[in-house]
Scaffold this active site. Structure first.
Site, PDB file in Angstrom:
ATOM      1  CG  ASP A  26      -0.506  -0.078   2.989  1.00 38.73           C
ATOM      2  OD1 ASP A  26       0.688  -0.209   2.191  1.00 38.73           O
ATOM      3  OD2 ASP A  26      -0.986  -0.348   3.203  1.00 38.73           O
ATOM      4  CB  SER A  27       5.184   1.633  -0.034  1.00 43.16           C
ATOM      5  OG  SER A  27       5.012   0.863  -1.193  1.00 43.16           O
ATOM      6  CG  ASP A  60       0.341  -4.055   2.083  1.00 40.74           C
ATOM      7  OD1 ASP A  60      -0.001  -4.779   3.037  1.00 40.74           O
ATOM      8  OD2 ASP A  60       0.925  -3.096   1.969  1.00 40.74           O
ATOM      9  CE  LYS A 111       2.752  -5.595   3.758  1.00 40.76           C
ATOM     10  NZ  LYS A 111       2.466  -5.078   5.109  1.00 40.76           N
ATOM     11  CD  GLU A 138       0.384  -1.437   8.498  1.00 42.13           C
ATOM     12  OE1 GLU A 138      -0.009  -0.829   8.699  1.00 42.13           O
ATOM     13  OE2 GLU A 138       0.778  -1.003   7.305  1.00 42.13           O
ATOM     14  CD  GLU A 179       8.260  -0.332   7.549  1.00 41.09           C
ATOM     15  OE1 GLU A 179       6.943  -1.008   7.481  1.00 41.09           O
ATOM     16  OE2 GLU A 179       7.807   1.089   7.136  1.00 41.09           O
TER      17      GLU A 179
HETATM   18  O1  KIV Z   1       3.830  -0.760   1.499  1.00 41.26           O
HETATM   19  C1  KIV Z   1       4.854  -1.080   1.746  1.00 41.26           C
HETATM   20  O2  KIV Z   1       5.890  -1.120   0.602  1.00 41.26           O
HETATM   21  C2  KIV Z   1       5.389  -1.917   2.637  1.00 41.26           C
HETATM   22  C3  KIV Z   1       6.303  -2.482   3.015  1.00 41.26           C
HETATM   23  C4  KIV Z   1       6.826  -1.225   3.612  1.00 41.26           C
HETATM   24  C5  KIV Z   1       6.965  -4.042   3.798  1.00 41.26           C
HETATM   25  O3  KIV Z   1       4.058  -2.696   3.614  1.00 41.26           O
END
Ligand code: KIV
Length: 254
Positions: free
Chosen positions: A43-44, A82, A110, A112, A179
């Protein structure tokens, strides 16, 4: 379990696991062909692709769109999608979101959170969907926490992160991102952890593998570079140079 994920699990204690973000078809194809183990549709992408200040603006629609493109480009790597903020507030919602991302071609999802997300992870895993956990610094909590900072600096915080790891493992995740966590804490967690740990900003060699944001690796986002990033190219300068040369060539007489 997916044979690509079984191959990743077999690397524990034997060979390091490499993971990189990708958000589009050509990048996914390039990193896949270069031999990356896992591609994270992180989600970056909120910052790297969409111009938001942090990941809290990313929606499920964004993630579905980008996951589908990445899945088209990746043949060998495990594609992990994500789960964006507010799409896994309950175990039921988490499972619904995970199913939607898997339908776009992801191999895993993924999310969090540690202990507070144990039931959510379990619900997804019990439906046959592989999960990568994410503990330590949680970017989706950046507003609550008032910024990005190193985690695990006190004994209490280190113990809480260890408990988070145990919860993610109990819930059945196959892998775990750690992280921005004190390097000694990331190393201790990896030693105690039966699944694959993946570090970012957690020290080199402290985890079973590492993940990096693609733009940090290739110098593609020069306006902000995290302190722990190790750029190995400068594509921003290369693009700028090519564009200036093009502008110049257009202005030349025939
Ligand atoms: O969204 C992302 O790029 C991440 C990484 C920083 C692990 O969650």
């Amino acid at each position: 379990m997916n044979s690509k994920i079984e191959a990743i699990l077999a690397k524990k204690g034997i060979a390091p696991v490499s993971e990189l973000t990708a958000y589009d078809y050509p990048t996914a194809k390039l990193v896949d062909e270069a031999g990356i183990d896992m591609i994270l549709v992180g989600d970056s992408l909120g910052m790297m692709m969409l111009g938001y200040p942090d990941t809290t603006h990313v929606t499920l629609e964004h993630m579905l769109h980008h996951t589908e493109a990445v899945a088209r480009g990746a043949t060998n790597a495990v594609v992990i999608a994500d789960m964006p903020i507010n799409t896994y507030n309950t175990p039921e919602q988490a499972l619904q979101t995970a199913r939607a991302l898997m339908a776009k071609g992801a191999d895993a999802v993924k999310l969090e959170g540690g202990a507070e997300k144990e039931a959510h992870i379990r619900a997804i895993v019990q439906a046959g969907i592989p999960v990568q956990g994410h503990i330590g610094l949680l970017p989706q909590k950046v507003k609550e926490e008032g910024g990005y900072r190193m985690h695990g600096k006190t004994d209490e915080e280190a113990a809480a992160i260890m408990r988070d790891m145990e919860a993610v493992v109990r819930a059945g995740a196959f892998s775990l991102v750690i992280e921005c966590t004190r390097h000694s804490v990331a190393a201790a967690i990896t030693k105690a952890c039966p699944i694959i740990t993946i570090g970012i900003g957690a020290g080199h060699g402290t985890c079973d593998g590492e993940v990096a944001v693609f733009h940090d690796l290739v110098g593609g986002f020069p306006w902000f570079v995290p302190g722990f990033a190790k750029p190995r190219a400068d594509i921003a300068s290369a693009i700028s140079r090519a564009v200036k040369e093009y502008i110049h060539s257009v202005s030349m007489p025939q």
